[in-house]
Design a protein around this motif. Structure first.
Motif, mmCIF file in Angstrom:
data_model
loop_
_atom_site.group_PDB
_atom_site.id
_atom_site.type_symbol
_atom_site.label_atom_id
_atom_site.label_comp_id
_atom_site.label_asym_id
_atom_site.label_seq_id
_atom_site.Cartn_x
_atom_site.Cartn_y
_atom_site.Cartn_z
ATOM 1 N N ASN A 152 -10.628 -0.734 3.671
ATOM 2 C CA ASN A 152 -10.407 0.589 3.808
ATOM 3 C C ASN A 152 -9.908 0.958 5.194
ATOM 4 O OD1 ASN A 152 -10.403 3.508 3.286
ATOM 5 N ND2 ASN A 152 -12.548 3.323 3.326
ATOM 6 N N THR B 240 2.800 -5.334 -12.325
ATOM 7 C CA THR B 240 3.076 -4.015 -11.421
ATOM 8 C C THR B 240 4.689 -3.913 -11.341
ATOM 9 O OG1 THR B 240 1.260 -4.603 -9.975
ATOM 10 C CG2 THR B 240 3.027 -3.261 -9.012
ATOM 11 N N GLN C 233 -5.691 -3.093 4.639
ATOM 12 C CA GLN C 233 -6.062 -2.045 3.376
ATOM 13 C C GLN C 233 -7.042 -2.331 2.345
ATOM 14 O OE1 GLN C 233 -2.460 -2.410 0.762
ATOM 15 N NE2 GLN C 233 -1.873 -4.351 1.589
ATOM 16 N N TYR C 234 -7.407 -3.541 2.460
ATOM 17 C CA TYR C 234 -8.569 -4.245 1.388
ATOM 18 C C TYR C 234 -10.077 -3.812 1.900
ATOM 19 C CZ TYR C 234 -4.435 -6.668 -0.311
ATOM 20 O OH TYR C 234 -3.227 -6.800 -0.566
ATOM 21 N N ALA D 10 0.865 -1.161 0.024
ATOM 22 C CA ALA D 10 0.167 0.087 0.079
ATOM 23 C C ALA D 10 1.038 1.109 0.079
ATOM 24 C CB ALA D 10 -0.843 0.122 1.180
ATOM 25 N N SER E 117 1.480 2.852 -3.282
ATOM 26 C CA SER E 117 0.353 3.494 -4.101
ATOM 27 C C SER E 117 0.124 4.666 -3.254
ATOM 28 C CB SER E 117 -0.663 2.246 -4.366
ATOM 29 O OG SER E 117 -1.194 2.035 -3.193
ATOM 30 N N GLN E 118 0.106 4.846 -2.052
ATOM 31 C CA GLN E 118 -0.416 5.937 -1.074
ATOM 32 C C GLN E 118 0.585 6.801 -0.548
ATOM 33 O OE1 GLN E 118 -4.341 5.206 0.823
ATOM 34 N NE2 GLN E 118 -3.510 3.003 0.859
ATOM 35 N N ASP F 144 0.931 -3.134 4.644
ATOM 36 C CA ASP F 144 0.599 -4.394 4.008
ATOM 37 C C ASP F 144 -0.470 -4.950 4.856
ATOM 38 O OD1 ASP F 144 2.227 -5.071 5.954
ATOM 39 O OD2 ASP F 144 3.861 -5.882 4.924
ATOM 40 N N LYS G 236 -7.710 5.976 0.461
ATOM 41 C CA LYS G 236 -8.632 5.320 -0.326
ATOM 42 C C LYS G 236 -8.455 3.781 -0.302
ATOM 43 C CE LYS G 236 -8.783 8.802 -3.991
ATOM 44 N NZ LYS G 236 -8.720 9.058 -5.599
ATOM 45 N N LYS G 237 -9.684 3.035 -0.336
ATOM 46 C CA LYS G 237 -9.451 1.583 -0.097
ATOM 47 C C LYS G 237 -8.812 0.963 -1.286
ATOM 48 C CE LYS G 237 -13.315 -0.647 -0.779
ATOM 49 N NZ LYS G 237 -14.398 -1.287 -0.628
ATOM 50 N N ILE G 238 -7.962 0.165 -1.068
ATOM 51 C CA ILE G 238 -6.966 -0.399 -2.194
ATOM 52 C C ILE G 238 -7.843 -1.829 -2.529
ATOM 53 C CG2 ILE G 238 -4.792 -1.643 -2.824
ATOM 54 C CD1 ILE G 238 -3.602 0.010 -0.660
#
Length: 381
Positions: free
Chosen positions: A70, A371, A67-68, A10, A13-14, A63, A204-206
């Motif tokens: 939110n 990725t 995170q999934y 995470a 991306s954040q 991680d 934001k939720k991943i």
């Protein structure tokens, strides 16, 4: 489970991950007891009132499963509640871990749903001499389950106003009869103290990485229950459950399987039966399907089954099972669940399972490589 579903990073991306937040919430509850059995209507003469105290921790890890969803708040709570008639039903207290899953979250405002399960204690259970009118609780110790909507708004650096609408259930899973259980619908108002002055971050939720992993899981469970109110014997029960899991992502899976159930109290729990039934004829065989919500090494699950064959006719052809499972080692699992007949609990199951993975999650490997290639291309530009 966990070896076949690997989380993404995470932090990549954040950006920088905010520090964790801690809080304490105090709520006053006021509501009603829901009379789901006819005899309760004659005894309810008051509202349900209570106090709830929660300690919460909100972690924004780079991680992991949080995170999934939110980044839900995890915590432990204490709930004291009255049950509409202090002379018959008394009062109860529950201690429980909980999760608050965010629906809406801004820097100052939050709306989230609550899932909680713990241990409850009631001070006036059924007693055939002293309290025969209490058909709700057959024992002091019970299982507490809570659901609700919670909302809060930050009014000062360290303080928020809080409120909720919640449905609370308490019963002992038929370990002791009577076990009609009790449901309260309450609304609350209170306050929350934040240990940190920092406002909630806007994260934001991943999306959970997809998965096509497959497992077989075999469980052996054991339980005990009382058959009816005036048969005070405790009967053993158990089940052999073979599950097949189709993982859809890092947070969910579908299951289907076969049940071999032994319900020791069946000849005395089902009112239509009037004969002695041997132990070999107390077996039930069924097929089931279910859904699993995965949170790291822990998963919540709900299953619905259909009886295929039994010597004793059950009250309904369909049976539900709700529970929680925890991965102890790579292959060994712990199970805690409630086996029911329609909406009536028959026995609580505690058992161990063995996991047989036979298909690796190829989708995660493909996405992970994609990725890494994208990141390498960005660095080269």
């Amino acid at each position: 489970m966990s070896n076949y579903i690997t989380p993404l990073n995470a932090q990549e991306s954040q950006g920088e991950i905010p520090p964790p937040q801690q809080d304490v919430t105090v709520l006053y509850h006021h509501g009603i007891v829901i009379p789901h059995h006819a005899n309760m209507i004659y005894f309810l003469n008051d509202y349900s009132r209570g106090v709830e105290i929660n300690y919460g921790l909100l972690k924004f890890e780079s991680d992991g499963w949080q995170q999934y969803y939110n980044f839900p708040e995890a915590g432990i709570g204490l709930f004291y509640n009255s049950y509409g008639n202090p002379d018959i039903y008394g009062q109860g207290i529950a201690v429980f871990p909980y999760l608050h899953f965010p629906i809406i979250r801004t820097s100052k405002f939050s709306l989230k749903n609550k899932v909680a399960m713990g241990i409850g204690y009631t001070n006036k259970p059924f007693d055939y001499k002293e309290n025969p009118w209490n058909q709700i609780f057959g024992a002091h110790l019970n299982v507490y389950v809570g659901f609700g909507l919670y909302t809060g708004y930050r009014i000062l650096d360290n303080w928020s106003i809080y409120g909720s609408a919640s449905l609370n259930h308490m019963s002992n899973g038929a370990l002791r009869k009577p076990n009609n259980g009790i449901n309260t619908l309450t609304f609350s108002i209170g306050t929350r103290y934040h240990f940190q002055k920092e406002l909630l971050p806007d994260l934001k939720k991943i999306p959970a990485p997809p998965s096509n992993a497959r497992d077989f899981q075999v469980f052996i469970n054991y339980g005990r229950s009382q058959a009816n109110d005036y048969n005070f014997n405790i009967y053993s029960s158990g089940s052999l459950t073979i599950n097949h899991l189709w993982y859809r992502s890092a947070k969910s899976a579908w299951s289907a399987g076969i049940d071999v159930l032994y319900f020791g109290a069946a000849p005395y729990a089902y009112p239509d039966n009037n004969e002695y039934i041997t132990h070999s004829h107390r077996m039930f065989y069924g097929l089931f399907g279910g859904r699993h919500w995965i949170m790291g090494k822990t998963s919540l699950f709900a299953q619905v089954g259909v009886y295929l064959y039994s010597y004793i006719d059950p009250p309904q052809p369909v049976y539900p099972r709700l529970g929680i499972r925890r991965q102890i080692t790579e292959r060994l699992l712990f199970n805690f669940s409630v086996k029911a007949s329609f909406f009536r609990s028959e026995f609580i199951e505690i058992g161990l399972g063995y996991r047989i993975p036979y298909k690796r999650n190829i989708l995660w490997i493909i996405n992970h490589r994609r990725t890494m290639i994208n990141q390498l291309c960005l660095k080269m530009i």
